[in-house]
Design a protein around this motif. Structure first.
Motif, mmCIF file in Angstrom:
data_model
loop_
_atom_site.group_PDB
_atom_site.id
_atom_site.type_symbol
_atom_site.label_atom_id
_atom_site.label_comp_id
_atom_site.label_asym_id
_atom_site.label_seq_id
_atom_site.Cartn_x
_atom_site.Cartn_y
_atom_site.Cartn_z
ATOM 1 N N THR A 1 -19.068 4.898 -3.824
ATOM 2 C CA THR A 1 -17.877 5.553 -4.370
ATOM 3 C C THR A 1 -17.660 5.163 -5.823
ATOM 4 O O THR A 1 -17.334 5.993 -6.676
ATOM 5 N N ARG B 1 -8.894 1.147 2.395
ATOM 6 C CA ARG B 1 -7.706 1.929 2.769
ATOM 7 C C ARG B 1 -7.513 3.143 1.864
ATOM 8 O O ARG B 1 -6.952 4.159 2.285
ATOM 9 N N LYS B 2 -7.941 3.054 0.643
ATOM 10 C CA LYS B 2 -7.790 4.180 -0.273
ATOM 11 C C LYS B 2 -8.737 5.325 0.063
ATOM 12 O O LYS B 2 -8.514 6.462 -0.363
ATOM 13 N N ARG B 3 -9.763 5.042 0.864
ATOM 14 C CA ARG B 3 -10.806 6.034 1.109
ATOM 15 C C ARG B 3 -10.955 6.431 2.572
ATOM 16 O O ARG B 3 -11.444 7.518 2.864
ATOM 17 N N LYS C 1 -1.638 -2.319 -7.195
ATOM 18 C CA LYS C 1 -1.581 -2.676 -5.780
ATOM 19 C C LYS C 1 -2.695 -3.649 -5.395
ATOM 20 O O LYS C 1 -2.478 -4.592 -4.630
ATOM 21 N N GLY C 2 -3.884 -3.399 -5.908
ATOM 22 C CA GLY C 2 -5.003 -4.279 -5.576
ATOM 23 C C GLY C 2 -4.756 -5.710 -6.006
ATOM 24 O O GLY C 2 -5.041 -6.664 -5.269
ATOM 25 N N SER D 1 -10.607 1.246 8.297
ATOM 26 C CA SER D 1 -10.431 0.183 7.304
ATOM 27 C C SER D 1 -10.227 -1.173 7.969
ATOM 28 O O SER D 1 -10.717 -2.199 7.481
ATOM 29 N N TYR E 1 -8.233 -3.235 0.785
ATOM 30 C CA TYR E 1 -7.402 -2.236 0.099
ATOM 31 C C TYR E 1 -8.259 -1.082 -0.418
ATOM 32 O O TYR E 1 -7.867 0.090 -0.333
ATOM 33 N N GLN E 2 -9.442 -1.400 -0.945
ATOM 34 C CA GLN E 2 -10.330 -0.341 -1.414
ATOM 35 C C GLN E 2 -10.735 0.575 -0.259
ATOM 36 O O GLN E 2 -10.832 1.796 -0.422
ATOM 37 N N ILE F 1 0.823 -1.213 0.000
ATOM 38 C CA ILE F 1 0.000 0.000 0.000
ATOM 39 C C ILE F 1 0.856 1.262 0.000
ATOM 40 O O ILE F 1 0.561 2.236 -0.715
#
Length: 552
Positions: free
Chosen positions: A540, A113-115, A51-52, A121, A110-111, A44
């Motif tokens: 999102t 963590r991006k937001r 990354k995903g 998360s 991971y999705q 990350i």
């Protein structure tokens, strides 16, 4: 990238080492995910692409190694009766399906963590994980064998509070400890602060949180374990282990011979006050399509059992049996038609209770093994021949939707739990809610051979004893038969592949635990949280999709 896979492999090794039947190792589960979380964190934070995809592969790699090494016996059982290439294909379903679902869980993490924040998360990760576990006990391909909370079944002294939370409380505890330690290490390795002293102070506080997360539930459990006292309400029970090769019991050995063997072993341990003789799954193996339930009182095995019970005034035989019901029309989805007459029939992997009266009680196994006892999803019917040798018969057995309790003439309620059903905490709790005072697990673990599968299955029965505070009397065809008390202690057990019988004065219990009353509320709450997170992620996605459409 290679270093990340080394860390993922370390997690897989710790998960396997902490899993039953390895003794005294369950505490490793409280830190086992930390290497994987650190590897994912590195992906990350690194300046890299895709990354995903990388996180998906890392998590899937860990889960595949862990699942395969823990339930390798699935292949062992299948390869004994069919070519290796077919056995490998079938084994990939339980080996790989859970790994795929776990990989998806981490991909969604991971999705998040991006937001959202790291803490938010991680809460989402736990909800997603428990959501996956609950799905994997609920759909047509159900196989909740590897639910994280099961991992403490060999260290039951530390999870007496399952009487309040069930195994999903154990899953949450394992994740709480892993996340607490991960945050300690993440803070120290990845986040730089202005002064060294401040960083050390913060890490120390977080380490204390990790220590408390481990110690508080453990101490509470140990206090419960050593202070718990059973109410005296004894009943004498005998469990029988006939030790008949499961591949030879249907056809090679006459039914009458098998029944006489069961009676002989029962008589060896019987007392005048014995109330239950518990025989294993399919102990009365009538030739296909099984005993007609309407005509059982004319069956030779039934008549011989009634003769045996004559000397035991309050005696009952609770046994596995292959049974059938006849219909004039197609009444159930699982019914089959006779080839030469216009009648239909259902075949059941069933339990029967026979006593000194003319009353006969049947229970039809509900939690059927995917592929072996039912074809998962109607469109997979072409796979029936591949599943044929994994114990029992192919096609779909008949079943009943809800459990039902057997009641003796003296009013004792027994839960007839057949083999695979003993993995479902809430399902077994339903027996207790209906009045079961003890749990009778009847099983035939001989299909798996002398592997860790039989030991894991025995260990999981301890969880049902704790959750419901009920004794478990376990009768297994080839082993391991056992008596388990209300704290989850194995009071006595048999050896593997040895014909024997065990007896015990068990304490019946009528009290209802918090878990018995509420069921898998921990999972329900987590699934609600999981749904919220998925809705946020979908929202999102649609916003981004909408902006893309407008820009074009």
């Amino acid at each position: 990238m290679k270093n990340n896979y080394i860390w993922a492999l370390i997690s897989a090794f710790l998960l396997w080492l902490g899993w039953p039947p390895v003794p005294y190792s369950a505490l490793l589960l409280l830190i086992a995910f930390v290497p994987l979380l650190m590897a994912i964190e590195r992906v990350i934070l690194d300046d890299t692409t895709k990354k995903g995809q990388k996180i998906f592969l890392l998590a899937g790699f860990t889960a595949l190694i862990w699942n395969t090494t823990s339930i390798y016996w699935v292949y062992n059982a299948i390869s004994a009766v069919m070519p290796a290439y077919i056995a490998i294909f079938i084994s990939l379903i339980p080996f790989g399906l859970a790994a795929l679902m776990i990989a998806i869980v981490f991909r969604l993490y991971y999705q998040l963590r991006k937001r959202y924040s790291v803490s938010g998360s991680l809460v989402g990760l736990v909800c997603l994980w428990i959501g996956y576990e609950y799905l994997h006990q609920s759909w047509d391909l159900a196989f909740p064998w590897m639910t994280l909370g099961n991992g403490f079944s060999n260290t039951h002294q530390l999870i007496q509070w399952y009487a309040y939370t069930g195994v999903y409380g154990g899953t949450a505890w394992i994740w709480l400890c892993n996340i607490a330690l991960f945050l300690v290490l993440r803070k120290r390795i990845y986040e730089k602060t202005s002064t060294l002293n401040f960083k050390h102070t913060l890490n120390f506080k977080q380490f204390i949180r990790f220590a408390l997360a481990v110690l508080i539930p453990s101490i509470i459990s140990l206090v419960q374990y050593f202070s718990y006292e059973e109410h005296e309400n004894p009943s004498n029970v005998v469990v029988v282990q006939p030790n008949i090769d499961p591949y030879g019991k249907f056809g090679n050995i006459p039914v009458a011979t098998q029944v006489e063997n069961l009676i002989r072993l029962s008589r060896d341990k019987a007392q005048t006050n014995t109330e239950f003789f518990i025989w294993p799954e399919s102990a009365i193996p009538e030739r296909p399509p099984g005993v007609n339930e309407e005509e059982i009182r004319n069956n030779d095995s039934y008549l011989r059992i009634r003769d045996f019970l004559y000397n035991y005034k309050n005696g009952n035989v609770l046994s596995g049996i292959e049974s059938m019901q006849l219909y004039d029309s197609l009444q159930t989805p699982s019914a089959r038609q006779f080839s030469n007459v216009s009648k239909y029939y259902d075949v059941f992997n069933a339990a029967v209770l026979i006593d000194n009266s003319s009353k006969v009680q049947f229970y039809h196994k509900s939690k059927l093994v995917p592929g072996v006892e039912q074809t998962p999803f109607s469109y997979l019917s072409f796979l029936k021949p591949l599943f044929a040798a994994f114990g029992g018969s192919t096609g779909s057995y008949g079943s009943q939707e809800k459990p039902s309790v057997f009641y003796s003439q003296s009013g004792i309620g027994a839960a007839p739990v057949i083999c695979y059903e003993s993995i479902w905490g809430n399902y077994v709790a339903e027996y207790v809610r209906q009045g079961a005072q003890f749990i009778a697990v009847i099983t035939n673990d001989g299909w798996w051979g002398n592997t860790s599968g039989k030991s894991q299955h025995l260990a999981y029965a301890k969880l049902r004893a704790i959750e419901n505070r009920r004794w478990v009397a376990r009768a297994a065809n080839t082993g391991i038969s056992a008596f388990i008390n209300q704290r989850g202690d194995i009071v006595s057990q048999s050896e593997w592949w040895v014909p024997t019988a065990l007896k015990a004065d068990i304490n019946l219990n009528e009290e209802i635990t918090f878990y018995t009353a509420t069921g898998d509320y921990f999972a329900y709450a987590a699934c609600f949280g999981c749904a919220i997170y998925l809705i946020l992620l979908l929202g999102t996605f649609f916003k981004r999709f909408g902006r893309g459409v407008v820009s074009r």
